[in-house]
Scaffold this motif. Structure first.
Motif, mmCIF file in Angstrom:
data_model
loop_
_atom_site.group_PDB
_atom_site.id
_atom_site.type_symbol
_atom_site.label_atom_id
_atom_site.label_comp_id
_atom_site.label_asym_id
_atom_site.label_seq_id
_atom_site.Cartn_x
_atom_site.Cartn_y
_atom_site.Cartn_z
ATOM 1 N N ALA A 326 -6.968 14.426 7.881
ATOM 2 C CA ALA A 326 -7.360 13.023 7.883
ATOM 3 C C ALA A 326 -7.556 12.495 6.468
ATOM 4 O O ALA A 326 -7.294 11.318 6.189
ATOM 5 C CB ALA A 326 -8.648 12.849 8.682
ATOM 6 N N ALA A 327 -8.005 13.357 5.556
ATOM 7 C CA ALA A 327 -8.411 12.896 4.228
ATOM 8 C C ALA A 327 -7.255 12.742 3.244
ATOM 9 O O ALA A 327 -7.334 11.936 2.313
ATOM 10 C CB ALA A 327 -9.438 13.862 3.639
ATOM 11 N N THR A 328 -6.196 13.506 3.418
ATOM 12 C CA THR A 328 -5.138 13.538 2.412
ATOM 13 C C THR A 328 -3.958 12.641 2.784
ATOM 14 O O THR A 328 -3.626 12.479 3.956
ATOM 15 C CB THR A 328 -4.629 14.978 2.206
ATOM 16 N N VAL A 329 -3.365 12.076 1.758
ATOM 17 C CA VAL A 329 -2.185 11.233 1.922
ATOM 18 C C VAL A 329 -1.073 11.807 1.065
ATOM 19 O O VAL A 329 -1.199 11.876 -0.158
ATOM 20 C CB VAL A 329 -2.462 9.776 1.502
ATOM 21 N N LYS A 385 -3.260 3.938 4.907
ATOM 22 C CA LYS A 385 -4.344 4.459 4.081
ATOM 23 C C LYS A 385 -4.196 4.049 2.616
ATOM 24 O O LYS A 385 -5.133 4.182 1.837
ATOM 25 C CB LYS A 385 -4.413 5.986 4.179
ATOM 26 N N LEU A 386 -3.006 3.580 2.260
ATOM 27 C CA LEU A 386 -2.800 3.122 0.892
ATOM 28 C C LEU A 386 -3.476 1.775 0.706
ATOM 29 O O LEU A 386 -3.437 0.911 1.579
ATOM 30 C CB LEU A 386 -1.316 3.037 0.565
ATOM 31 N N ASP A 387 -4.082 1.601 -0.448
ATOM 32 C CA ASP A 387 -4.921 0.431 -0.700
ATOM 33 C C ASP A 387 -4.169 -0.626 -1.497
ATOM 34 O O ASP A 387 -3.844 -1.689 -0.978
ATOM 35 C CB ASP A 387 -6.180 0.882 -1.451
ATOM 36 N N GLY A 402 -0.945 -1.298 1.992
ATOM 37 C CA GLY A 402 -0.432 -0.569 3.143
ATOM 38 C C GLY A 402 -0.539 -1.359 4.434
ATOM 39 O O GLY A 402 -1.569 -1.989 4.703
ATOM 40 N N LYS A 403 0.533 -1.341 5.243
ATOM 41 C CA LYS A 403 0.580 -1.998 6.552
ATOM 42 C C LYS A 403 0.297 -3.497 6.473
ATOM 43 O O LYS A 403 -0.271 -4.089 7.387
ATOM 44 C CB LYS A 403 -0.434 -1.341 7.502
ATOM 45 N N TYR A 474 -10.141 8.839 1.206
ATOM 46 C CA TYR A 474 -8.851 9.520 1.153
ATOM 47 C C TYR A 474 -8.507 9.934 -0.276
ATOM 48 O O TYR A 474 -9.053 9.424 -1.247
ATOM 49 C CB TYR A 474 -7.752 8.601 1.693
ATOM 50 N N GLU A 475 -7.553 10.858 -0.348
ATOM 51 C CA GLU A 475 -7.092 11.357 -1.644
ATOM 52 C C GLU A 475 -5.589 11.606 -1.571
ATOM 53 O O GLU A 475 -5.070 12.086 -0.562
ATOM 54 C CB GLU A 475 -7.828 12.662 -1.985
ATOM 55 N N LEU A 476 -4.884 11.246 -2.650
ATOM 56 C CA LEU A 476 -3.453 11.490 -2.721
ATOM 57 C C LEU A 476 -3.195 12.936 -3.097
ATOM 58 O O LEU A 476 -3.903 13.509 -3.928
ATOM 59 C CB LEU A 476 -2.810 10.568 -3.764
#
Length: 533
Positions: A326-329, A385-387, A402-403, A474-476
């Motif tokens: 869930a945390a990683t992108v 999840k991208l800001d 994102g979205k 989240y974290e890339l």
């Protein structure tokens, strides 16, 4: 024979601790209009001690003080001013922030884009040290040279003077203790730690320019005690709070304190990464090092009477979710229609993209001229999840999210002015960066000083690239880049990564605005006695 690269890896990994880099009251916003500096001449300025505590944040600082674990910081707070929300630089990674601190400019002028980036001029990736996993896949001797020499002597723009260089031009001395950005005008020869020097790819020594008084981990110390006590492998080769505090105390005790001394306490960053944003054990350790500096005066009251004390964070961290999935992108799957360079191989002519991950932000480079940046931005928008997704668009910065099908454009100059006196021309949907513009007045929300900070990153170096950040939680992740599941991470423009505390004692003044980019000018005023102390 096999031990040589291992030793280089351990050294670079140890030195990566300070280089790999926020709480506030709910609903509270920065009021820049309340910050009014003084400007009364003083013929005998006090020496200035600037202590930077990596990843220092307001809420754990308050809790450490309330629990009696930070008496030195409690003392300074009781005898000075406190601002819980100073704005950092962007990306919120230590190399870029410290470059901003020393030059008084954002990345478009000092030209240090982040911890990891791609040099179009050199046609290679630049790593300043980013954790153990990457350490085993990349050229560690080159990382060492980049982090110690290239960063300061080559990659930090010569067109922007550091505070050490400006003080030297004025005939004033300064000091740098364990700071990773330190360029000045005095030559120093750094001795490479003996085990690392066994590698044929690592020079036995390096010549750098820094301030008159210079200390940097195992490479150079001021107090001979540190060479015996605080530079061992298990003490991060000297990149620790104890060495920083001891060398600063040595200058005080020897009556050699110059006009400005910058002292870097690195260890809190690593503890927050591992144990989370609420953990204050690293603050307790930093406070002990700060106590050694205050004690060097004989009494703490004498310390604040005879010097200006500034204690600040560099960046904050936001909590990373505990569930890895869930945390990683991952950015690669979003861009897999293109050939993406691999971390363990030199960038080749066949590679179309390069991804440089900096925890919660990344640069995505289009090496192939046939790859439109707008196409990359559209592909990235498939991940909610991208800001913030930004890129150059002529004279404008183009922002998406994102979205979302909405776009926002802006450029410097125009009729709208922000809290920092900066003017802009805006069009599109400003809600993408959570700002409002009414009556020619720009008000920032959860991305403080976003227009200037993002503009700095988008124009920070040569090449065609997209800047991307992720939302809090989240974290890339890229090829073997470090992750901080259940801990903390930074890098983004969000206020959770960007707002840090500032405490001041020994002067009634403060910076022109509550931004790290304005600290340099204020310190130069203090050093020259052009303020009411």
């Amino acid at each position: 024979m096999k031990s040589k690269p291992i030793v280089s890896i351990l050294l670079a990994a140890s030195l990566s601790l300070p280089i790999t880099g926020c709480s506030k009251d709910p609903g509270q916003r920065i009021n820049q209009q309340s910050v009014k500096p003084y400007s009364t001449a003083n013929r005998h300025p006090k020496p200035v001690l600037l202590i930077v505590i990596d990843s220092l944040m307001d809420k754990p600082l308050r809790e450490a003080i309330q629990n009696g674990r930070a008496p030195a910081m409690q003392f300074l707070l009781a005898r000075g001013q406190f601002f819980p929300q100073m704005v950092s630089s962007f990306p919120t990674m230590s190399v870029t922030i410290d470059s901003t601190l020393l030059t008084g400019t954002y990345a478009d002028r000092h030209r240090v884009p982040g911890l990891v980036w791609y040099s179009d001029r050199e046609k290679r990736m630049i790593y300043y040290g980013n954790g153990f996993k990457e350490a085993f896949k990349i050229n560690q001797p080159q990382v060492l040279v980049d982090a110690v020499y290239q960063l300061n002597q080559v990659q930090l723009s010569k067109e922007t003077k550091t505070i050490h260089e400006e003080l030297a031009d004025q005939g004033k001395d300064s000091a740098s203790i364990n700071a990773i950005v330190f360029r000045g005008k005095t030559e120093h020869t750094l001795k490479i730690p003996r085990l690392a020097a066994y590698s044929k790819h690592v020079p036995e020594q390096m010549t750098i320019t820094g301030p008159k008084w210079f200390s940097y981990a195992a490479f150079a110390q001021l107090d001979p005690v540190n060479n015996r006590r605080n530079v061992r492998l298990w003490k991060k080769y000297g990149m620790n709070d104890a060495l920083s505090g001891q060398d600063a105390a040595f200058l005080i005790q020897q009556d050699k304190l110059p006009s400005v001394t910058i002292v870097y306490f690195p260890e809190n960053d690593n503890t927050v990464h591992r144990k989370g944003t609420a953990y204050w054990g690293g603050i307790e350790k930093a406070d002990k090092a700060l106590q050694s500096m205050l004690n060097a005066y004989g009494s703490w009251e004498r310390a604040v009477n005879e010097a200006v004390w500034i204690v600040m964070g560099d960046s904050a961290q936001s909590a990373v979710a505990k569930d890895r999935q869930a945390a990683t992108v991952e950015l690669k799957p979003l861009l897999n229609r293109y050939r993406i360079a691999k971390i363990n191989q030199p960038v080749s002519a066949d590679d179309q993209l390069v991804i440089a991950s900096n925890e919660r932000m990344a640069y995505i480079y289009a090496l192939d001229a046939a790859v439109p940046l707008t196409d990359l931005a559209k592909l990235l928008q498939n991940e909610d999840k991208l800001d913030i997704i930004a890129m150059k668009d002529g004279q404008h910065v183009r922002v998406a999210s994102g979205k979302s099908g909405k776009l926002f454009f802006y450029r410097p100059g125009g009729k709208d002015t922000d809290d920092y006196g900066q003017s802009w021309t805006l069009s599109g949907e400003p809600g993408l960066v959570d700002l409002t513009a009414a009556g020619n007045r720009i008000t920032y929300g959860k991305y403080p000083d976003v227009l200037a900070r993002l503009y700095g990153a988008v124009h920070s170096h040569e090449g065609r690239y997209v800047v991307v950040t992720v939302k809090p939680g989240y974290e890339l992740v890229g090829d073997s880049s470090p992750t901080h599941i259940g801990g903390g991470a930074h890098g983004s423009l969000h206020e959770q990564d960007s707002l840090v505390p500032l405490m001041i004692s020994g002067t009634g003044t403060r910076p022109r605005t509550l931004r790290i980019v304005d600290i340099k000018d204020w310190i130069l005023q203090l050093a020259n006695g052009n303020s009411n102390q």
